[in-house]
Design an enzyme around this catalytic site. Structure first.
Site, short mmCIF file in Angstrom:
data_model
loop_
_atom_site.label_atom_id
_atom_site.label_comp_id
_atom_site.label_asym_id
_atom_site.label_seq_id
_atom_site.Cartn_x
_atom_site.Cartn_y
_atom_site.Cartn_z
N ASP A 98 0.80 -1.22 0.00
CA ASP A 98 0.00 0.00 0.00
C ASP A 98 0.84 1.27 0.00
OD1 ASP A 98 -1.90 1.90 0.21
OD2 ASP A 98 -2.82 1.13 2.04
N ASP B 21 -2.12 5.93 -6.33
CA ASP B 21 -2.28 5.11 -5.12
C ASP B 21 -2.46 3.64 -5.47
OD1 ASP B 21 -2.70 4.33 -2.51
OD2 ASP B 21 -4.76 5.05 -2.42
#
Ligand SMILES: *[C@@H]1O[C@H](CO)[C@@H](O)[C@H](O)[C@H]1NC(C)=O
Ligand SMILES: *[C@@H]1O[C@H](CO)[C@@H](O)[C@H](O)[C@H]1NC(C)=O
Ligand SMILES: *[C@@H]1O[C@H](CO)[C@@H](O)[C@H](O)[C@H]1NC(C)=O
Length: 453
Positions: free
Chosen positions: A111, A330
């Site tokens: 992440d 992202d």
């Protein structure tokens, strides 16, 4: 005496030279971690899947917005970020990391929007093991694990943004954290420093010492299905990225395979440079990466979107990061989120090209623009979507990445309206089958289409 001093100087010098040699040889080596898409672990039904994805993306976006608002604020504002923390709600890609001494393997969500690396963990060996079906790191059995004390500056100040708690009954108490996720999930544990072992592309292994790790003793909620923890790759002093890129040439890269790929394909998360662009199918392009505008996220300077030959009419303020807009890349968000006015402009541009197709509203699919592709759909006739970066660099995602497979014979536009003003997020579906290289020293992002094989 003199002799001893000379000897000690000599030893120090040799040690330094050795350290430099080690550092140099490391800078030329590359760490490579295998990465898999979450669906390769437990394929969900397509309808349910897209619903999950959109819900999770929206919750995550709330978190991103809160983090931005808390930026530069006082104690109150920082606590806001502390209270939510769905940093990893919708993350989709997994990797394996080796933690502790002796090194143990854990499957973690990769992440780029998360600062903390944590694993399921027990601080002491005793006590019931409640984390069934998940690997548990037993910190007490690792000779390299060091607690972060609750009285330390690290705990009281440095880790505040990473959700550290103020409670400190005795000086020997470890620094604890408490995440509260927007979807109701929670995670509690204590901070430690630990050694990570990473595989190098030359077949050897290297150890990264003193990395911050979250030893999570409990959590609840669906956010981490199938994972033993999270690998935090955000741009922060305490993230895995900062240590790993310091040791391995200031860069990391990943290549994301198709999210609907049923094959058990994996791709790589790489720290270091070397030949990461070896398998590109077109020359790489480079654009500035801003590491300070929307911390800890990776901000790119999008100034426009076009569809085919048409530049879509979107007000410039949408792209202005200094006024609540701006765009981040992202790995943990799936769909692409656009500020309301940009979303409306983009979907209506698409509508004009898709007039021949029947619009459908499949039950359980929360995306607004979905089309029946049984008849009259020809992917290669779909106009090319292009993100234009300041300076002229363009990103042309694959058609499958914005007209997204959602159910049999149904494709949906992979965009979500994000509010106004809003952080625009280029999600991981849009990034598919591209290699992305984050250069944290030069502050650049390079990318090239790739098979990710
Ligand atoms: C993919 O997974 C199947 C079982 O699910 C296995 O039989 C096959 O060997 C795997 N293929 C590769 C390339 O790993
Ligand atoms: C390039 O692709 C081949 C297979 O097509 C693979 O064996 C090789 O490892 C890849 N190289 C890189 C640098 O990813
Ligand atoms: C789709 O469009 C391309 C380009 O116009 C064409 O070459 C191809 O034959 C079309 N495919 C189908 C299935 O109609």
């Amino acid at each position: 005496m003199e002799r001893n001093r000379a000897l000690s100087f000599l030893i120090t010098t040799i040690t330094m030279l050795l350290l430099i040699a080690v550092a140099e040889s490391k800078a030329n080596t590359v760490v490579r971690l295998e990465m898999k898409h979450r669906d390769t672990l437990s394929p969900p039904s397509p309808f349910r899947h897209i619903e999950d994805i959109k819900n999770a993306d929206q919750k995550r976006h709330v978190m991103i917005s809160k983090k931005r608002k808390s930026k530069g604020g006082g104690g109150e504002a920082v606590k806001m970020g502390l209270g939510s923390g769905i940093d990893y709600g919708a993350a989709q890609y997994f990797s394996e990391i080796m933690v502790g001494t002796p090194a143990k393997k854990f499957r973690v969500v990769v992440d780029t929007g998360s600062e903390l690396t944590w694993v399921n963990c027990r601080l002491r060996e005793k006590g019931p093991d409640k984390l069934k079906n998940r690997r548990v790191f037993r910190a007490g059995e690792s000779s390299s694990f060091r607690k972060v004390g609750c009285l330390t500056q690290t705990c009281k100040v440095d880790l505040m943004n990473l959700f550290s708690l103020a409670n400190c009954p005795t000086p020997g108490t470890p620094c604890s954290y408490d995440y509260r996720y927007a979807d109701g999930s929670t995670s509690q544990g204590v901070f430690g420093k630990e050694t990570f072992t990473v595989g190098l592309t030359n077949g050897r292994r290297a150890r990264l010492r003193g990395l911050l790790i979250g030893c999570s003793s409990s959590f609840s909620g669906n956010s981490f299905r199938g994972a033993d923890g999270v690998l935090g790759l955000a741009n922060s002093d305490y993230s895995f990225t900062s240590k790993a890129t310091n040791a391995f040439g200031g860069k990391f890269s990943y290549c994301l395979v198709d999210h609907m790929s049923t094959k058990n394909v994996s791709n790589y998360l790489t720290f270091g440079s070397a030949s990461s662009f070896a398998n590109k199918t077109a020359p790489e392009r480079t654009t500035p990466l801003d590491l300070k505008l929307i911390p800890p996220f990776y901000t790119v300077n999008v100034i426009g979107i076009s569809l085919g030959d048409e530049m879509i009419n979107i007000p410039a303020k949408v792209w202005d990061a200094n006024n609540g807009g701006g765009t981040i890349l992202d790995s943990g968000t799936s769909l692409t989120l656009l500020a309301d006015v940009a979303y409306k402009a983009v979907v209506s541009a698409f509508e004009r090209h898709l007039v021949g197709l029947k619009r459908v509203k499949p039950e359980g699919v929360p995306i607004e623009y979905c089309y029946d592709t049984k008849t009259g759909y020809n992917e290669s006739k779909l106009p090319q979507l292009t993100f234009h970066f300041k300076g002229g660099t363009r990103f042309e995602p694959h058609r499958r990445s914005y007209m997204v497979d959602t159910a049999p014979d149904v494709r949906c536009l992979g965009f979500v309206a994000a509010g106004s003003p809003a952080t625009n997020v280029i999600g991981n579906i849009m990034q598919q089958n591209y290699l992305w290289e984050f250069n944290l020293v030069a502050s650049t992002l390079s990318f090239a289409p790739s098979t990710c094989l």
